[in-house]
Design an enzyme around this catalytic site. Structure first.
Site, PDB file in Angstrom:
ATOM      1  N   ASP A 106      -2.610   0.076   5.791  1.00 37.24           N
ATOM      2  CA  ASP A 106      -2.436   1.016   6.685  1.00 37.24           C
ATOM      3  C   ASP A 106      -2.909   0.660   7.943  1.00 37.24           C
ATOM      4  OD1 ASP A 106      -1.382   2.595   4.696  1.00 37.24           O
ATOM      5  OD2 ASP A 106      -3.453   3.568   4.210  1.00 37.24           O
ATOM      6  N   LYS A 107      -2.329   1.308   8.992  1.00 34.57           N
ATOM      7  CA  LYS A 107      -2.667   1.256  10.304  1.00 34.57           C
ATOM      8  C   LYS A 107      -4.002   1.326  10.752  1.00 34.57           C
ATOM      9  CE  LYS A 107      -1.641   3.153  15.057  1.00 34.57           C
ATOM     10  NZ  LYS A 107      -0.755   3.973  16.012  1.00 34.57           N
TER      11      LYS A 107
END
Length: 265
Positions: free
Chosen positions: A61-62
């Protein structure tokens, strides 16, 4: 406030963990996507703009920092993605929660589904989640599943340390679903510290999410099939909430103990 877009040289900089003719392994900083960013830039796009073509073998994930594996050519990429699909890749994440009370070892066996606004959730009502503290296990009965498409998902974890207020975990996703560790821990009452999915105040304050891809083990066919173990220890910012309780020596000791437990698992 507009964020300054980093250059590929800055992102690549000191984050290279391993590189050869076939792969690039980075210790990705939080706050930048691996690929497919709709509202800004991402690692693959930054590399392409600098003339370097990369093929991510997986994604984190970012908001997640840590190990990300990229192939430099299509053939290598295909072999690596098959390993992820066959679940022969070893993955370990470090997690900080602002909770306590988890067992030394646990298994979260909760299928995921996608709800409104494309949000990942457990494929059952929260009150349907069952637990066995002695076994350290969370699950739902098949009859309690919602009438939606669901995806079997299993996360195993070890509790390395807790002071009654925070806990440090090693999470090992057996399956690799989107947001899996984040949703699993939140739905059993132990959300990851700073996770914007479950802490809007943290997101508004710009706090980092304390989820870090720590270790990644995979087979390198281009190296006669030898096993490669990439390790990225978190930076000081990751440990900041625990600074008053854990010294640098204590952190190193805990990571060493965690590595031994993973090898023995």
């Amino acid at each position: 406030m507009q964020m300054t877009v980093p250059s590929w040289r800055e992102v690549r900089g000191d984050s290279v963990l391993l590189e050869d003719e076939s792969v690039l392994v980075l210790n990705k900083p939080p706050g930048i996507s691996v690929m497919g960013e709709r509202r800004g830039t991402d690692v693959v796009q930054l590399a392409a703009e600098a003339g370097e073509e990369l093929f991510p073998a997986h994604r984190v994930d970012k908001v997640t920092s840590g190990v990300v594996l990229f192939a430099k050519d299509v053939a290598t990429h295909g072999g690596l993605t098959r390993q992820f699909n066959k679940r022969t890749v070893d993955k370990a994440y470090l997690v900080v929660t602002r909770t306590a009370g988890l067992p030394e070892r646990g298994t979260i066996d909760l299928p995921l589904s996608v709800g409104r606004k494309n949000r990942v959730r457990i494929a059952a009502a929260r009150e349907a989640i069952r637990s066995d503290e002695a076994e350290g296990r969370w699950w739902v009965e098949e009859g309690d599943l919602l009438d939606v498409r669901n995806y079997p998902s299993i996360t195993r974890f070890l509790t390395l340390w807790s002071d009654g207020e925070h806990s440090l975990l090693v999470a090992r996703p057996v399956t690799g679903r989107r947001h899996q560790i984040r949703v699993h821990l939140a739905w059993i009452g132990h959300p990851i510290l700073g996770d914007p999915l479950f802490d809007k105040a943290a997101a508004a304050a710009g706090l980092r999410t304390h989820l870090h891809a720590w270790q990644l083990g995979f087979d390198a066919s281009w190296r006669d099939g030898s096993r490669v173990d990439a390790v990225a220890d978190p930076d000081e910012d990751f440990w900041q909430p625990l600074a008053g309780a854990l010294s640098i020596d204590a952190v190193e000791r805990l990571l060493g103990e965690g590595a031994k437990l993973l090898r023995a698992a």
